[in-house]
Structure formats: C-alpha cells, structure tokens
Design a protein around this motif. Structure first.
Motif, mmCIF file in Angstrom:
data_model
loop_
_atom_site.group_PDB
_atom_site.id
_atom_site.type_symbol
_atom_site.label_atom_id
_atom_site.label_comp_id
_atom_site.label_asym_id
_atom_site.label_seq_id
_atom_site.Cartn_x
_atom_site.Cartn_y
_atom_site.Cartn_z
ATOM 1 N N ARG A 85 0.840 -1.134 0.132
ATOM 2 C CA ARG A 85 0.108 -0.129 -0.018
ATOM 3 C C ARG A 85 1.022 1.372 0.005
ATOM 4 N N VAL A 86 0.476 2.112 -0.499
ATOM 5 C CA VAL A 86 1.257 3.625 -0.673
ATOM 6 C C VAL A 86 0.388 4.651 -0.383
ATOM 7 N N GLY A 87 1.138 5.604 -0.008
ATOM 8 C CA GLY A 87 0.492 6.976 0.484
ATOM 9 C C GLY A 87 0.172 7.077 1.851
ATOM 10 N N THR A 88 -0.541 7.938 2.365
ATOM 11 C CA THR A 88 -0.845 7.934 3.529
ATOM 12 C C THR A 88 -2.151 8.085 3.824
ATOM 13 N N ASN A 89 -3.226 7.135 3.280
ATOM 14 C CA ASN A 89 -4.407 7.095 3.307
ATOM 15 C C ASN A 89 -4.874 6.350 4.515
ATOM 16 N N GLY A 90 -5.955 6.536 5.199
ATOM 17 C CA GLY A 90 -6.277 5.895 6.466
ATOM 18 C C GLY A 90 -5.818 6.585 7.589
ATOM 19 N N LEU A 91 -5.822 5.721 8.608
ATOM 20 C CA LEU A 91 -5.435 6.453 9.965
ATOM 21 C C LEU A 91 -4.141 5.605 10.511
ATOM 22 N N GLN A 92 -3.328 6.774 10.944
ATOM 23 C CA GLN A 92 -1.917 6.280 11.809
ATOM 24 C C GLN A 92 -2.045 6.685 12.890
ATOM 25 N N THR A 93 -1.363 6.036 13.802
ATOM 26 C CA THR A 93 -0.886 6.437 15.126
ATOM 27 C C THR A 93 0.808 6.331 15.461
ATOM 28 N N LYS A 94 1.346 7.315 16.031
ATOM 29 C CA LYS A 94 2.839 6.946 16.201
ATOM 30 C C LYS A 94 2.956 7.499 17.610
ATOM 31 N N GLY A 95 3.411 6.354 18.266
ATOM 32 C CA GLY A 95 3.965 6.466 19.745
ATOM 33 C C GLY A 95 3.018 7.247 20.642
ATOM 34 N N VAL A 96 1.535 6.487 20.560
ATOM 35 C CA VAL A 96 0.593 7.282 21.533
ATOM 36 C C VAL A 96 0.676 6.710 23.089
ATOM 37 N N HIS A 97 0.852 7.527 23.675
ATOM 38 C CA HIS A 97 0.633 7.170 25.109
ATOM 39 C C HIS A 97 -0.553 7.746 25.884
ATOM 40 N N VAL A 98 -1.122 7.194 26.817
ATOM 41 C CA VAL A 98 -2.469 7.982 27.355
ATOM 42 C C VAL A 98 -2.194 7.696 28.821
ATOM 43 N N TRP A 99 -2.581 8.718 29.606
ATOM 44 C CA TRP A 99 -2.536 8.814 31.182
ATOM 45 C C TRP A 99 -3.823 9.193 31.694
ATOM 46 N N PHE A 100 -4.258 8.136 32.651
ATOM 47 C CA PHE A 100 -5.542 8.947 33.549
ATOM 48 C C PHE A 100 -4.725 9.533 34.864
ATOM 49 N N GLY A 101 -4.771 11.017 34.746
ATOM 50 C CA GLY A 101 -3.982 11.446 36.087
ATOM 51 C C GLY A 101 -2.634 10.841 36.004
ATOM 52 N N LYS A 102 -2.128 10.312 36.999
ATOM 53 C CA LYS A 102 -0.862 9.730 36.951
ATOM 54 C C LYS A 102 -0.687 8.402 36.480
ATOM 55 N N HIS A 103 -1.867 7.841 36.222
ATOM 56 C CA HIS A 103 -1.790 6.286 35.974
ATOM 57 C C HIS A 103 -1.589 6.133 34.589
ATOM 58 N N HIS A 104 -0.680 5.560 33.996
ATOM 59 C CA HIS A 104 -0.098 5.342 32.655
ATOM 60 C C HIS A 104 -0.700 4.358 32.108
ATOM 61 N N VAL A 105 -2.029 4.506 31.092
ATOM 62 C CA VAL A 105 -2.620 3.351 30.770
ATOM 63 C C VAL A 105 -2.320 2.768 29.582
ATOM 64 N N LEU A 106 -1.648 3.481 28.644
ATOM 65 C CA LEU A 106 -1.440 3.157 27.194
ATOM 66 C C LEU A 106 0.112 3.556 27.108
ATOM 67 N N GLU A 107 0.837 2.735 26.392
ATOM 68 C CA GLU A 107 2.343 2.921 26.247
ATOM 69 C C GLU A 107 2.853 2.570 24.756
ATOM 70 N N ASP A 108 2.954 3.856 24.186
ATOM 71 C CA ASP A 108 3.799 3.833 22.797
ATOM 72 C C ASP A 108 3.227 2.717 21.731
ATOM 73 N N ILE A 109 1.938 3.116 21.308
ATOM 74 C CA ILE A 109 1.159 2.601 20.422
ATOM 75 C C ILE A 109 1.299 2.984 19.161
ATOM 76 N N SER A 110 1.848 2.354 18.043
ATOM 77 C CA SER A 110 2.132 2.821 16.780
ATOM 78 C C SER A 110 1.160 1.982 15.937
ATOM 79 N N LEU A 111 0.217 2.176 15.356
ATOM 80 C CA LEU A 111 -0.421 1.152 14.615
ATOM 81 C C LEU A 111 -1.088 2.134 13.343
ATOM 82 N N ASP A 112 -1.173 1.427 12.171
ATOM 83 C CA ASP A 112 -1.563 2.079 10.771
ATOM 84 C C ASP A 112 -2.804 1.223 10.466
ATOM 85 N N PHE A 113 -3.922 2.047 10.306
ATOM 86 C CA PHE A 113 -5.075 1.555 9.827
ATOM 87 C C PHE A 113 -5.436 1.752 8.490
#
Lengths: 284, 330
Positions: free
Chosen positions: A28-56
């Motif tokens: 597949r070529v180009g940048t169509n669709g959805l991509q995430t790079k290095g996504v982290h999420v915190w709820f307050g001080k609670h680290h709930v997601l670490e370094d999610i890089s996905l390509d949809f």
C-alpha cells in the motif's frame, strides 16, 4: 518482544514483528487511512497506554482485541479525541488522518470528528428525536445543509441495514426500536455526516446474536469505502469482520500492542505465544 | 402468617391467593407515626381552606361571581357588607400579569445559569457558585423589595420610559399617564430576580442528570458544546425547567412584601405594564388588613381564598405538566 518497535508500517517482506513491524497492507502506498505514532495515554498519574503505533489502512476493518482493562477503548477514543472529555486524561504522540495530524494546533476538533465517526457500546439514539431526526442529527449539530434529505436518509438507513425495517415508521421515536435496531440507527446516524473513518467500541456487546450478525454484515459492507476500527471481546467476531487485528495486553503496567497483523495470521500463526493463548481462549 | 384466599371462586381455574402479611408491632408503630405526620399536613391545609371559606363566605354570598369580575373596593359604612362593594378582578389579573412577566424575564437567566454551572465551569468553582445561588434563594423578600424600591426603581423607570418611547405602539407598553414608578414592570423585575435562584437550582439538578452517553454521541457526531446541549441536555431537562419555573411562579404569585414596596395598587383593570398602576392580591391583603373594618376584613379573607385557590391550581397544573413532559423525555 516487549515494547520495542511495533510499528505497523508498510513493509511487504518482513513478517517478523520483533525486528521491524508488520505489513498490514502489503504494497500500500501513500498516507490514506488512519495512523498513530507513539501514542501514550495517562489518566491522572496512571499510565494506561504505552507507545502505540498502529496503521489502519483505508477501506479496511481493523479489530482491536485483548482482555478487559488493557486500554483498547481508551485508544479508540484517542483516535477522534473523545478521550478529552474524560477528566484527568492526557495523551502523547501523534495521530494522522490521511496524513494530517488530528492533534495539530489548527485543527477544529468538531470538524475532525465529522470525518472520524463513532459508534458506542450501548445504543444511544436521541430519545427526544424521531428515527429520521436521529439519522440527520449530525447534520443539524454541525450546521450542514443538504439538498435532498430524504434520499440521504434512505441511503444511510440502507447502508446500516435498517431501511426495510423502519421505512414505514420514520416519524416514531428512536427509542421505540429494539436494541439491535437502535444500534444500527446509531450507525446510520454516524454515516449521515459522511465520515472517512468509523470507530466502533464493542458495538455488539449489548445485542442478541441475530442483531449482532446484522451489525457484522453492515460492518463488512461499510468497509468497502471507509476505514473501520472495531473494539471487540468476541474472538469469532474479530475473525469474521476484520481484515487486520491488533492484540492489546497489559501485564499490570500500561497497555501495549503485543502483535498486529492480518487477521488470518493472528488467528492461525501468531508470532507471540501470548497472542496465540489469547485467541485460543486460554486466558482473558 | 395467615393464609387467605379470595372468597369468590373464579371460572378459570383455582381461586387466586390474596396477598396477606402479618405486621409486627414496631412496623405498626412506625406506620402510625408516619401516617399521623402526613395526615397532620393535610389537616392543616384543609383547616386553612376552611377558615378562609368560613370568613369569606358572606362576601361570596353577597357579591357572588361579581367578587371576581368587578374592580371596585368600597367598604361603605365599614360595619356591614350592606352598601359596600368589593371586587378583586384588578388585583387578580395584576397578580397573574406580574408573575408571568417575572417568569418571562427570568427564563433566559435560569437556562443560562443552569447550563453554565453544569457544563461550562470546573467542579470547585461550581461548588462555590451553587452555594452562593442557594444563599440567594434564602434572601428574605423584604430585602429584594427594599433594593427594588430604593436602588432599582429609579433606573428601571428610565428603562420603562425608553421602552414606552419606542414600543409604545404595542398596547401593553402604552401608558395613559407618564409615570413609570412602581409599575408592574418594576415589580416583575424584582420578582424575576427572586425566582432565578430557586428555579435555577431545580433546573440545574435535572440538567446534571442528562445521560452522558447521549452527550458523547452528540460530540462524536461533530457537535459543538452548544450543539450537544441543544440536542441532548435541553430536551432531557425540559421537565425540570418547567418544574423549576412553575415553582418560581408559585412563589411569585404569592409574593407579598416585595410587591407591596414596588407596585402602586390601583383598583382599575388595566393592561399597561409600564404604568404606575397595578394589582396584586397578596399585597392588597397586607396593605389593607391593618386598618380594615369588619366588612373589609371579610372581603380580604375572601381575597385570600381566591389567592389560595389560584396557587393550588397553578401547582396542580405544574405537577401535571411536569409528569407529562418527563414521560416524553424518557
């Protein structure tokens, strides 16, 4: 493989996740669709997601699977910034829609959400509106003018697989429908603003088997011209509807993606033992 | 436990079991206390109505329906109803006009306050502002009245003059005499201010219970905050808003002292809200009772009965509207 490179970027030959990332859409070529790079999420001080890089990839269905509490639904919300309504939630990283950052400083969040629609776990039609008004609610909310409302209404309800059941009672309240019909009404509502991406958070978990099947058929049909990301706890459902799967897991710490690949690979020959255990129902 | 059956045998199958239950002593005692407490409130209500009816009866007998339709207030000799002439039409209509105007003036502020407190500020600030709002509801009406009389009236009379100047062609904004002090408009401003806290308090409470999943749905459809509020919170909270406003209306209809200070009572049926002439049943009673002779006291009692009935009807109507609209919203 711990949390090293889980990048699912275009890579036609490498099938070893630990050394480089998986090819979700070969060639597949180009940048169509959805991509995430290095996504982290915190709820307050609670680290709930670490370094999610996905390509949809565009026009595909990706299933997010994994045990409860590993952050799948949270990750889904990051994809259209709905997590911003959760008090104390914060994210890091980047999310691209067709190559454009959705967290960019000049992005109008409401306009972005028109492109990235969402269907929730519990059907949530607006009870004060009729079936027809529910479908067209997004247009009203975003002040979009449409020439032919009737044909848009029919088109959305048809695509959501609901038209035949409700065409004679469009003036009734949305809450007069059954749970399964309400969920398809919510899908029709999300379709009316012509999103490019549809995020679905366990869309069938509150539905009976027959309704589940209908919603699954709808998902497969919709993926012909839109990108769909669906969180599910149902392995059969993931196998039935998705083209790609990402397996989320939290070992007590923040949730991570253990493995992401074509659904056929995830279910037949996953590279990580934990993935194999999970999809075969040995834990979670 | 005794076992009883319904006496009458039925045609379709065996007799149905009646629901029976043997209450124990403490349950019986508690039931008696609760029942007595509830009955007491009803008995007091009935006694008040009976008292007003008893004292005002003669007036209704003498003037009949005319008591409601005429606007003269003449106590004659002061001793008997013979030769006297009483009618509360102007006062009654005035009460309703002032209360309705107060509602109309308060409505946008009630909606705005409720939405702001629930959806536009953080938790801490909300807690502070909500307690201030509740404090405002507890301010005695004489304070509102004094403030309205001494501070607001000079300004409000000017506003009334301006409205009259530009909108005088609308019948209700016309005045026969150019005196804008102590008009129904000024009274309504004061009453409107008085009912904002109490109506907002009820409305905010209902707005806060709007279903979060529907609000999320509105946001996910590309709705702005205002869009989500309009699509979900306002329809959901309609019954609460109506309930809050009618609670305010009940208060406004019966408000005495704040109106007494800010309204010039005139026994003439008029619909000029900016003119310095209006009517109000509660204020009429308060202003006349001190110097009233035996016959006028009877008339004031009858006026009290009319006011009592009016507020009962309003509250009754309110509960019907609230239960009907909340059914639709669910």
């Amino acid at each position: 493989m711990e949390n090293d490179d889980i990048n699912l970027t275009v890579n036609a030959t490498n099938t070893n996740a630990a050394t480089g990332g998986n090819a979700l859409d070969e060639g597949r070529v180009g940048t169509n669709g959805l991509q995430t790079k290095g996504v982290h999420v915190w709820f307050g001080k609670h680290h709930v997601l670490e370094d999610i890089s996905l390509d949809f990839p565009a026009n595909s269905v990706t299933g997010l699977i994994g045990p409860s509490g590993c952050g799948k639904s949270t990750f889904l919300r990051v994809l259209n910034r709905m997590h911003e309504f959760i008090p104390g939630a914060a994210m890091a990283g980047e999310v691209f829609l067709d190559g454009e950052e959705i967290y960019g400083p000049k992005v109008d969040v409401t306009a972005m959400r028109l492109k990235v629609g969402m269907v929730f776990q519990k059907p949530n039609p607006f009870p004060s509106m009729t079936i027809a008004e529910n479908v067209l609610a997004g247009l009203k909310l975003a002040n979009i003018k449409v020439q032919d409302k009737d044909s848009l209404l029919e088109e959305c309800l048809t695509r959501a697989g609901l038209w035949k059941e409700v065409k004679d009672r469009l003036k009734l309240s949305g809450s007069s429908l059954s749970g399964g019909q309400q969920q398809r009404l919510c899908i029709a509502r999300a379709l009316a603003v012509k999103p490019k991406v549809l995020l679905m958070d366990e869309p069938c978990s509150a539905l009976d088997p027959a309704s589940t099947l209908k919603v699954e058929e709808t998902i497969v049909q919709l993926s012909a011209d839109m990108t769909i990301v669906v969180v599910t706890h149902n392995m059969q459902q993931a196998a039935r509807v998705s083209d790609f799967c990402a397996f989320f897991l939290s070992d007590g710490g923040p949730g991570q993606v253990v493995e992401a690949d074509r659904t056929s690979v995830i279910f037949s020959s996953p590279s990580d033992q934990r993935t194999a255990d999970y999809v075969q129902g040995r834990f979670g | 436990m005794s076992i009883a059956t319904v006496d009458k045998p039925t045609d379709d199958g065996p007799p149905r079991r009646a629901i029976t239950n043997q209450r124990n002593a403490s349950d019986k005692r508690f039931r008696a206390v609760v029942t007595a407490g509830a009955m007491f409130a009803f008995v007091v209500l009935a006694l008040i109505a009976g008292f007003l009816l008893f004292r005002g009866f003669e007036v209704f007998k003498e003037f009949g329906f005319g008591f409601l339709t005429s606007s003269t207030w003449d106590s004659g000799t002061g001793e008997s109803l013979e030769g006297a002439s009483f009618g509360v039409a102007a006062m009654l209509v005035g009460s309703v006009i002032v209360a309705l105007m107060a509602m109309i003036l308060a409505l946008p502020f009630v909606i705005g306050t409720s939405l702001f407190l629930e959806y536009y500020i953080g938790k801490k600030l909300r807690a502070v502002l909500v307690s201030i709002l509740d404090l405002m509801a507890a301010i005695p009406s004489i304070i509102y009245g004094l403030w309205g009389y001494l501070v607001l009236m000079p300004y409000a009379a000017g506003w009334a003059e301006t409205i009259n100047k530009y909108f005088g062609w609308i019948p209700i904004f016309k005045v026969d005499v150019e005196n804008f002090d102590a008009s129904p408009f000024i009274s309504a401003l004061v009453l409107g201010l008085m009912i904002i806290p109490i109506a907002s308090s009820v409305t905010r409470e209902v707005y806060s219970r709007a279903p979060q999943d529907q609000i999320s749905a509105a946001y996910a459809l590309g709705g702005s905050r205002w869009g989500a509020l309009k699509a979900v919170v306002l329809p959901f909270g309609r019954s609460g808003l109506i309930g809050g406003m009618l609670l305010g209306l009940g208060r406004a209809l019966g408000e005495t002292v704040a109106v007494l200070l800010t309204l010039n009572l005139v026994f003439e049926l008029k619909f000029q809200v900016l003119a310095s002439a209006g009517g109000n049943v509660a204020s009429l009673i308060a202003s006349r009772i001190g110097e009233a002779g035996p016959s006028e006291i009877k008339a004031l009692m009858a006026a009290g009965l009319v006011l009592f009935t009016l507020t009962l009807l309003v509250n009754f109507g309110a509960s019907i509207i609230v239960s009907r609209t909340s059914k639709v919203a669910q």
